[in-house]
Design an enzyme around this catalytic site. Structure first.
Site, short mmCIF file in Angstrom:
data_model
loop_
_atom_site.label_atom_id
_atom_site.label_comp_id
_atom_site.label_asym_id
_atom_site.label_seq_id
_atom_site.Cartn_x
_atom_site.Cartn_y
_atom_site.Cartn_z
N SER A 20 0.34 -1.03 -0.33
CA SER A 20 0.30 0.03 -0.02
C SER A 20 1.02 1.38 -0.27
O SER A 20 1.96 0.89 0.63
CB SER A 20 -0.81 0.61 1.66
OG SER A 20 -1.71 1.28 1.61
N TYR A 49 -2.35 -0.37 10.62
CA TYR A 49 -2.77 -1.18 8.40
C TYR A 49 -1.64 -0.71 7.38
O TYR A 49 -1.05 -1.72 6.88
CB TYR A 49 -3.60 0.18 7.82
CG TYR A 49 -3.98 -0.20 6.11
CD1 TYR A 49 -4.39 -1.56 5.96
CD2 TYR A 49 -3.63 0.44 5.26
CE1 TYR A 49 -4.51 -2.00 4.35
CE2 TYR A 49 -3.55 0.14 4.03
CZ TYR A 49 -4.35 -0.68 3.52
OH TYR A 49 -4.50 -1.36 2.18
#
Length: 341
Positions: free
Chosen positions: A136, A161
Site C-alpha cells: 500500500s 494498517y
C-alpha cells in the site's frame, strides 16, 4: 523492458477475489481463458451484497472455482494449494482501511500478518512461479519528499494498517531470500471505480448525497494546504498487476516492490468537484454536496504521490485514466446499480 504476455495454461490463485481489485483482476484473467481459483472469506467489513454481485459475475465463467475461506486458517490455505497447485498466486485479501485499523487492530493482525504468513508458508511447501501481493502507498507514512519512490525510507508508518503492509514486504523479502520464492509487492495508490469499496471517500460521498446528508471532509477546511491524493482508476491497477504477474523478479534477490499510482495527484476538493460533475451528468440534474469541514483524522497523511518510473521500466506501462473519465464511469455505474435515476 521485455513485457511477456500472460500464460493462459497456468492456474492463478487470487485471494480476495470477491473484493474490489480481486474481482476485476479475476474477471480479466477469465476473459482471456485462464484457470482462476478465487479465495475470499466474504467478511462484513462493508456491504456483502456488493461482494456477492462480484462473485455472481465471476461464477458465470466455467474456468472459475471459488473457495470460501479465511487466510488466517492455515489448514484451509494449505489444502487449497494441495488441491489446485497454483502456478501464480496474487494475494489481494487483506483487512483494508486506515481509520478502521485504529478501532479494530485485531482484524489487521489476523488477516494481514497471520494470513500473509500462511500464504508464504504455502508457497514454500508448494513452490510457485510467482507470488504477487498487495502492499500500500500508506507505507510511505508522512514522507514529505514527493513523488514517493520505491527506494524511499519507509520505517515510520502512521497507522497499524500501514505497519501490517510494511511487515508483508519484510516477510516476503525474507521468504524470497530463504526459500527462493519469486515475489513482487505492489504499493497501490487510492484505487477507485465502479463496483468499488463503500468505505472509500468517493463512494461514501455519493451515499451521503442520496441520503440527503452532508459529506464530511477531513482537511481542516484549509483549501490552500488541501490534502493531495494520487487517485488510480481500477483498470489501470489491473493492467499493471497483469503485466507484472508474468515478470517474476530474477537474480540474487527475487523480491521487488513497485508503486502503482497515477503519478498525477489531485487536491481532495478538485476530486470532490469532479465527482459532483460526474453525478450531474449521470442524473441529468445539478448535484452539489452539502459540505462539512472537519480536522484531519489520525493516521491520514497530507499527500500521496507515486513515482511510476520503475513500473514503466519493468513492463512499459504507466496509468493514464483521468479522474474525469474514471469518476464518470463510477457515477454511471452507481446511478444504475442503486437505481437512482
Amino acid at each position: 523492458m521485455n513485457y511477456k504476455t500472460l500464460d493462459v495454461s497456468k492456474a492463478y490463485l487470487i485471494t480476495g477475489a470477491a473484493g474490489f481489485i480481486g474481482y476485476y483482476l479475476s474477471k480479466k484473467l477469465l476473459e482471456q481463458g485462464c484457470k482462476v481459483i478465487g479465495f475470499d472469506n466474504i467478511n462484513d467489513y462493508y456491504d456483502v451484497k456488493l461482494k456477492h454481485t462480484r462473485l455472481d459475475n465471476l461464477n458465470s465463467y466455467e474456468q472459475f472455482d471459488f473457495i470460501k475461506g479465511d487466510l488466517a486458517d492455515k489448514d484451509t490455505v494449505m489444502s487449497t494449494f494441495e488441491k489446485y497447485e497454483p502456478n501464480v498466486v496474487v494475494n489481494l485479501a487483506a483487512q483494508a482501511g486506515v481509520r478502521y485499523s485504529i478501532e479494530n487492530p485485531d482484524a489487521y493482525i489476523q488477516s494481514n500478518v497471520i494470513g500473509f504468513y500462511n500464504i508464504l508458508e504455502a508457497c514454500r511447501h508448494h513452490p510457485v512461479d510467482h507470488l504477487v501481493y498487495a502492499s500500500s502507498s500508506s507505507v510511505y507514512g508522512a514522507n514529505k519528499k514527493v513523488p514517493f519512490e520505491e527506494t524511499d525510507f519507509v520505517d515510520t508508518p502512521v497507522s497499524l494498517y500501514a505497519s501490517t503492509k510494511k511487515s508483508n514486504e519484510l516477510m516476503a523479502h525474507t521468504y524470497s531470500h530463504l526459500y527462493q520464492i519469486p515475489a513482487t509487492g505492489l504499493r497501490f495508490f487510492t484505487v477507485y471505480g465502479p463496483l468499488g469499496r463503500p468505505d472509500m471517500a468517493y463512494f461514501g460521498f455519493a451515499d451521503k448525497y442520496f441520503a440527503n446528508e452532508p459529506i464530511q471532509i477531513f482537511n481542516n477546511g484549509d483549501f490552500e494546504n488541501d490534502l493531495y491524493r494520487d487517485f488510480t482508476y481500477i483498470d489501470d491497477i489491473v493492467e499493471g498487476i497483469e503485466r507484472l504477474m508474468s515478470q517474476p523478479p530474477e537474480g540474487e534477490v527475487q523480491h521487488k516492490v513497485y508503486n502503482i499510482g497515477n503519478n498525477n495527484p489531485e487536491k481532495l476538493m478538485t476530486f470532490i468537484q469532479t465527482l459532483e460533475s460526474a453525478l450531474t451528468n449521470a442524473l441529468g440534474r445539478d448535484v452539489q454536496f452539502d459540505k462539512q469541514f472537519e480536522p484531519i483524522k489520525p493516521g491520514d497523511v497530507p499527500a500521496t504521490y507515486a513515482s511510476t518510473d520503475q513500473l514503466q521500466q519493468a513492463v512499459g506501462f504507466k496509468p493514464q485514466t483521468s479522474i474525469e473519465e474514471g469518476l464518470q464511469q463510477f457515477a454511471n455505474w452507481y446511478v444504475a446499480y442503486y437505481d437512482k435515476k
